[in-house]
Design a protein around this motif. Structure first.
Motif, short mmCIF file in Angstrom:
data_model
loop_
_atom_site.label_atom_id
_atom_site.label_comp_id
_atom_site.label_asym_id
_atom_site.label_seq_id
_atom_site.Cartn_x
_atom_site.Cartn_y
_atom_site.Cartn_z
N LEU A 170 0.86 -1.29 0.06
CA LEU A 170 0.03 0.01 0.20
C LEU A 170 0.94 1.30 -0.04
N ARG A 171 0.25 2.59 -0.43
CA ARG A 171 0.84 3.53 -0.21
C ARG A 171 1.06 4.20 1.05
N GLU A 172 1.69 5.08 1.22
CA GLU A 172 2.24 5.62 2.76
C GLU A 172 1.25 5.92 3.29
N HIS A 173 0.38 6.97 2.79
CA HIS A 173 -0.81 7.58 3.38
C HIS A 173 -1.80 6.61 3.59
N GLU A 174 -1.87 5.36 2.92
CA GLU A 174 -2.87 4.23 3.06
C GLU A 174 -2.69 3.69 4.41
N LEU A 175 -1.39 3.17 4.49
CA LEU A 175 -0.72 2.55 5.76
C LEU A 175 -0.86 3.40 6.89
N ALA A 176 -0.71 4.72 6.89
CA ALA A 176 -0.80 5.75 7.99
C ALA A 176 -2.35 5.75 8.29
N PHE A 177 -3.23 5.69 7.46
CA PHE A 177 -4.71 5.66 7.81
C PHE A 177 -5.11 4.32 8.62
N LEU A 178 -4.58 3.32 7.95
CA LEU A 178 -5.25 2.15 8.41
C LEU A 178 -4.44 1.72 10.02
N TYR A 179 -3.05 1.82 9.88
CA TYR A 179 -2.61 1.23 11.04
C TYR A 179 -1.89 2.46 11.89
N GLY A 180 -1.87 3.58 11.39
CA GLY A 180 -1.25 4.80 12.46
C GLY A 180 0.13 4.97 11.78
N ALA A 181 0.68 6.11 12.00
CA ALA A 181 1.82 6.54 11.14
C ALA A 181 3.04 5.64 11.83
#
Length: 245
Positions: A170-181
Motif C-alpha cells: 500500500l501507499r504511505e498515506h493508506e498505511l498511515a490511515f489504516l495502522y497509524g503512522a
C-alpha cells in the motif's frame, strides 16, 4: 598314411532354429541406437515402457536405469502428497479458528464484544502482527476506531470501492490511515476488505512485514468469510452507518 580330418555337419541348435531373423525395421532401430547411445538419456520417459531382461555387468543396465527413474518418480509423488497433506492440515486449522471467531461474532451482544473478538482472534489465534478494524459512523462510537465515511473515502477510497479483497503493498498515506503512522512504517504488505452489507460499515485490514506475504489475494478466502459475517453483525450496533455510492 596320415589321418584325414573328418568334417561333420553340425545340426543347428533348437535355440538357433527357433530364433527369428531380425527384421529390417529392428536392424534399423538397432543401428540408430548404436549411433546414438544417449537416446534414452534424452528420452527417459520411454524407459518406463520397455521390457528388458536384466544382465549383470560393470555398466548400468537399462533395467537398473528404469528402476531408478521409477524410484525417483515415486519419491517425487510422495513429496507432492506430503505437501498436499500439509496444506489440508493448515486449512483445517484455519477453518477451526474462523469457525470460533464467527460464532463469537454471532453471539456478541455489544459493539465492544465484536471489536474484542475480531482483534483478539486475528492477533492471538491467527498470529497476524498488524490488525486494523475501522468502523464508519457519522457520530462518535463508544469503542473501537471510527471515522466518517467521507473521511474514509478520501483516504482509502480505492481500497474500499467494492467487496473484493485488495492485496499488496500500500501507499504511505493508506498505511498511515489504516495502522497509524508509527505502525504503518513496518507494514510490508496488506490485505484490505470493506465490511459491507446493504451499506458500508467499516474496513478490516491485516498486515505483514514481508512485502511478498499478501499478494494477488492468495490465501485470503477465510478473511473474506470473516468480512461477510462482520458486515452483517455490525449494523446491529452501528445504526448510524450509511451507504457510500
Amino acid at each position: 598314411m596320415t589321418d584325414q580330418p573328418q568334417v561333420s555337419a553340425e545340426k543347428p541348435s533348437e535355440a538357433s532354429a527357433d530364433q527369428a531373423a531380425p527384421t529390417p525395421e529392428a536392424e534399423a532401430i538397432a543401428a540408430y541406437l548404436l549411433k546414438h547411445p544417449e537416446f534414452f538419456v534424452e528420452h527417459e520417459e520411454l524407459l518406463t515402457t520397455l521390457r528388458i531382461p536384466h544382465q549383470r555387468g560393470d555398466t548400468v543396465s537399462l533395467v537398473e536405469r528404469q528402476l531408478k527413474l521409477l524410484r525417483d518418480r515415486n519419491i517425487e509423488m510422495r513429496h507432492r502428497l506430503s505437501q498436499l497433506m500439509d496444506v489440508a492440515r493448515d486449512n483445517d486449522r484455519l477453518f477451526d479458528k474462523t469457525r470460533r471467531l464467527m460464532l463469537a461474532l454471532i453471539d456478541a451482544s455489544s459493539l465492544e464484544e465484536v471489536v474484542i473478538a475480531v482483534e483478539d482472534s486475528l492477533r492471538q489465534e491467527f498470529q497476524v502482527p498488524f490488525v486494523s478494524l475501522i468502523l464508519f459512523s457519522e457520530k462518535p462510537l463508544p469503542v473501537g476506531r471510527w471515522v466518517s465515511t467521507e473521511d474514509a473515502q478520501k483516504a482509502i477510497g480505492g481500497l474500499i470501492s467494492d467487496e473484493k479483497i485488495v492485496c499488496g503493498v500500500l501507499r504511505e498515506h493508506e498505511l498511515a490511515f489504516l495502522y497509524g503512522a508509527e505502525q504503518g512504517e513496518h507494514v510490508g504488505s496488506s490485505a484490505v476488505v470493506a465490511l459491507t452489507h446493504q451499506g458500508l460499515h467499516g474496513v478490516l485490514a491485516i498486515g505483514s512485514r514481508d512485502p511478498q506475504y499478501y499478494k494477488s489475494s492468495v490465501g485470503t478466502l477465510f478473511l473474506s468469510y470473516i468480512a461477510e459475517v462482520l458486515g452483517r453483525v455490525l449494523p446491529r450496533f452501528t445504526q448510524s452507518s450509511r451507504p457510500v455510492y
